[in-house]
Each structure stands twice: as C-alpha cells, then as structure tokens.
Design an enzyme around this catalytic site. Structure first.
Site, PDB file in Angstrom:
ATOM      1  N   HIS A 187       2.335  44.316  39.325  1.00 28.68           N
ATOM      2  CA  HIS A 187       2.245  45.510  38.463  1.00 28.68           C
ATOM      3  C   HIS A 187       0.930  46.264  38.653  1.00 28.68           C
ATOM      4  CE1 HIS A 187       5.489  43.779  35.517  1.00 28.68           C
ATOM      5  NE2 HIS A 187       6.010  44.281  36.617  1.00 28.68           N
ATOM      6  N   ASP A 245      -5.353  42.367  35.320  1.00 28.56           N
ATOM      7  CA  ASP A 245      -6.751  41.912  35.309  1.00 28.56           C
ATOM      8  C   ASP A 245      -7.048  41.126  36.592  1.00 28.56           C
ATOM      9  OD1 ASP A 245      -6.252  39.008  34.961  1.00 28.56           O
ATOM     10  OD2 ASP A 245      -5.544  39.537  32.957  1.00 28.56           O
ATOM     11  N   ASN A 274      -0.077  40.572  35.648  1.00 23.63           N
ATOM     12  CA  ASN A 274      -1.300  41.044  34.998  1.00 23.63           C
ATOM     13  C   ASN A 274      -2.097  41.953  35.924  1.00 23.63           C
ATOM     14  OD1 ASN A 274      -0.447  39.396  32.989  1.00 23.63           O
ATOM     15  ND2 ASN A 274      -1.908  37.755  33.401  1.00 23.63           N
TER      16      ASN A 274
HETATM   17  C1  BJW Z   1       0.932  32.626  25.573  1.00 29.02           C
HETATM   18  C2  BJW Z   1      -0.332  32.579  25.027  1.00 29.02           C
HETATM   19  C3  BJW Z   1      -1.098  31.467  25.350  1.00 29.02           C
HETATM   20  C4  BJW Z   1       0.547  34.375  24.339  1.00 29.02           C
HETATM   21  N1  BJW Z   1      -0.600  30.528  26.146  1.00 29.02           N
HETATM   22  N2  BJW Z   1       1.414  31.679  26.363  1.00 29.02           N
HETATM   23  C5  BJW Z   1      17.712  47.541  31.539  1.00 29.02           C
HETATM   24  C6  BJW Z   1      17.964  46.235  31.934  1.00 29.02           C
HETATM   25  C7  BJW Z   1      17.165  45.598  32.890  1.00 29.02           C
HETATM   26  C8  BJW Z   1      16.101  46.263  33.463  1.00 29.02           C
HETATM   27  C9  BJW Z   1      15.856  47.557  33.061  1.00 29.02           C
HETATM   28  C10 BJW Z   1      16.648  48.193  32.126  1.00 29.02           C
HETATM   29  N3  BJW Z   1      16.152  49.446  31.926  1.00 29.02           N
HETATM   30  C11 BJW Z   1      15.054  49.600  32.716  1.00 29.02           C
HETATM   31  C12 BJW Z   1      14.876  48.461  33.413  1.00 29.02           C
HETATM   32  C13 BJW Z   1      13.780  48.171  34.368  1.00 29.02           C
HETATM   33  C14 BJW Z   1      12.437  48.047  33.688  1.00 29.02           C
HETATM   34  C15 BJW Z   1      12.536  47.015  32.571  1.00 29.02           C
HETATM   35  O1  BJW Z   1      12.428  45.823  32.793  1.00 29.02           O
HETATM   36  N4  BJW Z   1      12.706  47.432  31.332  1.00 29.02           N
HETATM   37  C16 BJW Z   1      12.879  46.495  30.227  1.00 29.02           C
HETATM   38  C17 BJW Z   1      11.908  46.849  29.118  1.00 29.02           C
HETATM   39  C18 BJW Z   1      14.327  46.500  29.811  1.00 29.02           C
HETATM   40  N5  BJW Z   1      11.521  47.624  34.719  1.00 29.02           N
HETATM   41  C19 BJW Z   1      10.878  48.501  35.486  1.00 29.02           C
HETATM   42  O2  BJW Z   1      10.968  49.705  35.312  1.00 29.02           O
HETATM   43  C20 BJW Z   1      10.081  47.925  36.631  1.00 29.02           C
HETATM   44  N6  BJW Z   1      10.500  48.566  37.843  1.00 29.02           N
HETATM   45  C21 BJW Z   1      11.736  48.406  38.327  1.00 29.02           C
HETATM   46  O3  BJW Z   1      12.581  47.719  37.785  1.00 29.02           O
HETATM   47  O4  BJW Z   1      11.924  49.066  39.516  1.00 29.02           O
HETATM   48  C22 BJW Z   1      13.202  48.956  40.150  1.00 29.02           C
HETATM   49  C23 BJW Z   1      13.113  48.030  41.327  1.00 29.02           C
HETATM   50  C24 BJW Z   1      12.753  46.717  41.170  1.00 29.02           C
HETATM   51  C25 BJW Z   1      12.690  45.870  42.270  1.00 29.02           C
HETATM   52  C26 BJW Z   1      13.001  46.337  43.519  1.00 29.02           C
HETATM   53  C27 BJW Z   1      13.374  47.663  43.698  1.00 29.02           C
HETATM   54  C28 BJW Z   1      13.427  48.509  42.596  1.00 29.02           C
HETATM   55  C29 BJW Z   1       8.599  48.212  36.454  1.00 29.02           C
HETATM   56  C30 BJW Z   1       8.027  47.424  35.318  1.00 29.02           C
HETATM   57  C31 BJW Z   1       6.563  47.831  35.070  1.00 29.02           C
HETATM   58  C32 BJW Z   1       5.970  47.080  33.898  1.00 29.02           C
HETATM   59  N7  BJW Z   1       4.700  47.612  33.593  1.00 29.02           N
HETATM   60  C33 BJW Z   1       3.935  47.028  32.488  1.00 29.02           C
HETATM   61  C34 BJW Z   1       2.748  47.976  32.098  1.00 29.02           C
HETATM   62  C35 BJW Z   1       1.813  48.237  33.213  1.00 29.02           C
HETATM   63  C36 BJW Z   1       0.656  47.302  33.270  1.00 29.02           C
HETATM   64  C37 BJW Z   1      -0.326  47.475  32.145  1.00 29.02           C
HETATM   65  O5  BJW Z   1      -0.472  48.558  31.556  1.00 29.02           O
HETATM   66  O6  BJW Z   1      -0.998  46.465  31.849  1.00 29.02           O
HETATM   67  O7  BJW Z   1       3.486  45.704  32.832  1.00 29.02           O
HETATM   68  S1  BJW Z   1       4.881  46.765  31.000  1.00 29.02           S
HETATM   69  C38 BJW Z   1       4.052  45.308  30.511  1.00 29.02           C
HETATM   70  O8  BJW Z   1       5.040  44.248  30.412  1.00 29.02           O
HETATM   71  C39 BJW Z   1       3.108  44.948  31.657  1.00 29.02           C
HETATM   72  C40 BJW Z   1       3.377  43.489  31.833  1.00 29.02           C
HETATM   73  O9  BJW Z   1       3.010  43.068  33.129  1.00 29.02           O
HETATM   74  C41 BJW Z   1       4.839  43.361  31.518  1.00 29.02           C
HETATM   75  C42 BJW Z   1       5.277  41.969  31.135  1.00 29.02           C
HETATM   76  O10 BJW Z   1       4.671  41.565  29.941  1.00 29.02           O
HETATM   77  P1  BJW Z   1       4.272  40.059  29.730  1.00 29.02           P
HETATM   78  O11 BJW Z   1       3.238  39.671  30.705  1.00 29.02           O
HETATM   79  O12 BJW Z   1       5.485  39.222  29.685  1.00 29.02           O
HETATM   80  O13 BJW Z   1       3.521  40.122  28.295  1.00 29.02           O
HETATM   81  P2  BJW Z   1       4.141  39.998  26.823  1.00 29.02           P
HETATM   82  O14 BJW Z   1       3.118  40.503  25.877  1.00 29.02           O
HETATM   83  O15 BJW Z   1       5.485  40.576  26.726  1.00 29.02           O
HETATM   84  O16 BJW Z   1       4.326  38.408  26.628  1.00 29.02           O
HETATM   85  C43 BJW Z   1       3.229  37.528  26.553  1.00 29.02           C
HETATM   86  C44 BJW Z   1       3.768  36.114  26.442  1.00 29.02           C
HETATM   87  O17 BJW Z   1       2.688  35.204  26.476  1.00 29.02           O
HETATM   88  C45 BJW Z   1       4.544  35.846  25.154  1.00 29.02           C
HETATM   89  O18 BJW Z   1       5.773  35.196  25.481  1.00 29.02           O
HETATM   90  C46 BJW Z   1       3.636  34.909  24.366  1.00 29.02           C
HETATM   91  O19 BJW Z   1       4.350  33.927  23.637  1.00 29.02           O
HETATM   92  C47 BJW Z   1       2.859  34.251  25.477  1.00 29.02           C
HETATM   93  N8  BJW Z   1       1.531  33.801  25.087  1.00 29.02           N
HETATM   94  N9  BJW Z   1      -0.505  33.712  24.220  1.00 29.02           N
HETATM   95  C48 BJW Z   1       0.692  30.677  26.610  1.00 29.02           C
HETATM   96  N10 BJW Z   1      -2.347  31.321  24.840  1.00 29.02           N
END
Ligand code: BJW
Length: 242
Positions: free
Chosen positions: A112, A97, A95
């Site tokens: 992130h 925030d 997050n």
């Molecule tokens: C509740 C609840 C309640 C609700 N109680 N629970 C193919 C295969 C594998 C990987 C890749 C691929 N192609 C590309 C990639 C890599 C890519 C990637 O993963 N892509 C996928 C989409 C396939 N990743 C990247 O590019 C990352 N970089 C990278 O891999 O670099 C290479 C490297 C890595 C390590 C070492 C060296 C090199 C960068 C990723 C950047 C993500 N950025 C974001 C946006 C920026 C931030 C922003 O604007 O806010 O980050 S994307 C967005 O998703 C954000 C979040 O942090 C992230 C994760 O989301 P999150 O937190 O899981 O939210 P939700 O909405 O998906 O889920 C919420 C959950 O809460 C749900 O499950 C609900 O059920 C639950 N919930 N209410 C409990 N009350």
C-alpha cells in the site's frame, strides 16, 4: 504448527505497529474515526481537496519520525527471523510506516506504499521524502514538472508488487497474517490463496478478523507477545536446531 518450513510469507497490518504508537484504522480511536476514508484515501478525495489530503499524510509522516516511535518486539522478532531463518521469508506489509525496516527486515513488500516516499503524478517516479509536501511542490523528473503526491495506494488503485506477492504465496508452505482486520482486498484474500496452494495458515491478532474462518491456526493476543513466541517456535523447527 508441527513441520519445518522452507517458504514463509508473513502479511502484516496496522495492528503490528499499534504498540509502537501508530494508530490503526478501524479501532474506536482509529484514523477513520476522525475523517472519512473517501476524503483522504481515494484519488477522488485528492482531486477534490488536495491540501486536506496532503495535510493528512504530512501529519502522519511527521509523527512517524518522532523520537518515541520505534519498532516494537514484534517488528524486532521478524527482523531476527530474517537473520536466522534458513529458508525463504517474504514480508508483505499493508503498512506505510518503516518499522519493519527499522526492526531489521530488508526487501519488505509495501503493497500500500510508503509514507517516506512521494511520487510524481505524471511520470509515476518515486523518490524518498521526509518532509511535508504541499500543493505546488513539483517533481523535476522530466520536461513537464508535475505535482508530487504521497506514495500511497488509495482505494480503487492497484496495490504494488502484485506479481511478486502472487509468486510468494504460490510457493508458501506457511502463511501468517499479523494485526490486520481482513476488511481490505486483495490482502484479505491472500489467506484463501495460500491455503489453496497448500500452506499452513496462522492468524495473529487481538481478536478474530473478518476472515478468521479461513485460518487453520489462530493466536489471539498482543503482537508484541505473540510474534516473538511464534518466531521462536519457527526457529526451533529449523533442521540445525533439531
Ligand atoms: C492488533 C493490535 C496488537 C490492534 N496486536 N493485533 C467489494 C468487495 C471486495 C473488494 C472491494 C469491494 N469494493 C471495492 C473493493 C476493493 C477495495 C476494498 O477492499 N474495499 C473494501 C473496503 C471492501 N480495495 C482496493 O481498492 C485496493 N485495490 C484494489 O483492489 O485494486 C484492484 C486490483 C487488485 C489486485 C490486482 C489488480 C487490481 C486498494 C486498497 C488500498 C487500501 N489503502 C489503505 C489506506 C492507504 C494507506 C494509509 O493511508 O495508511 O490502506 S486503507 C487502510 O486499510 C490501509 C491499510 O493498509 C488497510 C488495511 O487495514 P489494516 O492494516 O487491516 O488495519 P485495521 O485498522 O483495519 O485493523 C487492525 C487490526 O489489528 C485489527 O484487527 C486489530 O484487532 C488488530 N490489532 N492492535 C495485534 N497490539
């Protein structure tokens, strides 16, 4: 969960902040419903339309600082865990925030990035910033003033503090993921590594995540309910409580 733990790693995602009024990404009413992820969360999107991207983050920065946005019981419980737990606790959040900090946690790893910080696109220097940024707002950190951008890790960029994260996961004997859908790597892969290194693994979420099969223990319900319960159980296992 039956043992006393010494090294705990907690990974959090948007779900932990949902009950504080911060939108998640992938829900039906989530952030990605109204805008394309490619447009607002990639370096290519920023180059194509910087004003649009700055505005997207300006709105979220402003929302985060509204009076009604406060840490919820889950953030507060993790703050209490840090205050009372005798072992090592690492909070890794996806997050952007600051609700963990407001809930009492320090040294949180924001893999992130952080909404209340901006960085220079040339030098990479990061500074705290609470207001809007627009095209033309320049950093004066060196002889070549350059555009400021949100201090956010977009798709295709390398997440922050990966060395510290790897080390914490190697040493973990308990790994807990809270409120993350398991769609985004590398964070979604941490559970697998933690298990390989011998940690007990727990998922806390409203529903099973994309990687739920990797977790040994699952607790489904609201973070504001499940996290305080989990923290209480962890603290009850502390040696002085036995
Ligand atoms: C509740 C609840 C309640 C609700 N109680 N629970 C193919 C295969 C594998 C990987 C890749 C691929 N192609 C590309 C990639 C890599 C890519 C990637 O993963 N892509 C996928 C989409 C396939 N990743 C990247 O590019 C990352 N970089 C990278 O891999 O670099 C290479 C490297 C890595 C390590 C070492 C060296 C090199 C960068 C990723 C950047 C993500 N950025 C974001 C946006 C920026 C931030 C922003 O604007 O806010 O980050 S994307 C967005 O998703 C954000 C979040 O942090 C992230 C994760 O989301 P999150 O937190 O899981 O939210 P939700 O909405 O998906 O889920 C919420 C959950 O809460 C749900 O499950 C609900 O059920 C639950 N919930 N209410 C409990 N009350």
């Amino acid at each position: 969960m039956t043992a006393h733990y010494a090294n705990i790693v907690i990974l959090t995602g948007a779900g932990i902040s949902a009950e504080s009024g911060i939108q998640t990404f992938r829900a039906e009413d989530g952030l990605w419903e109204n805008c394309r992820v490619e447009d607002v969360a990639t370096p290519e999107g920023f180059v194509a339309d910087p004003d649009f991207v700055q505005d997207f983050y300006n709105q979220r920065r402003s929302k985060l600082q509204e009076k009604g946005i406060k840490p919820n019981a889950a953030h507060l419980a993790l703050g209490q865990l840090q205050a009372k737990f005798s072992g090592s606790l690492t909070i890794i959040t996806q997050n952007i925030d600051d609700l963990h900090e407001r809930g009492g946690n320090t040294d949180v790893i924001h893999m992130h990035g952080e909404l209340l910080k901006v960085r220079c696109v040339v030098s990479g220097r990061v500074v705290e910033h609470k207001g809007d940024i627009v095209t033309g707002d320049l950093c004066s950190c060196c002889e070549h003033p350059a555009q400021l951008r949100p201090h956010i890790v977009w798709f295709g960029e390398i997440p922050l503090e990966m060395e510290a994260i790897d080390l914490a996961i190697k040493n973990a004997d308990l790994f807990v993921a809270i409120g993350t859908s398991g769609n985004v790597y590398p964070a979604a892969g941490f559970v697998q590594s933690a298990r390989l290194y011998g940690a007990h693994t727990i998922e806390v979420n409203l529903q099973p995540s994309m990687v739920e099969n990797q977790f040994e223990e699952k607790r489904y319900g609201k973070a504001s309910v499940e996290v305080p319960l989990l923290v209480e159980q962890i603290l009850q296992m502390e040696p002085e409580s036995e």
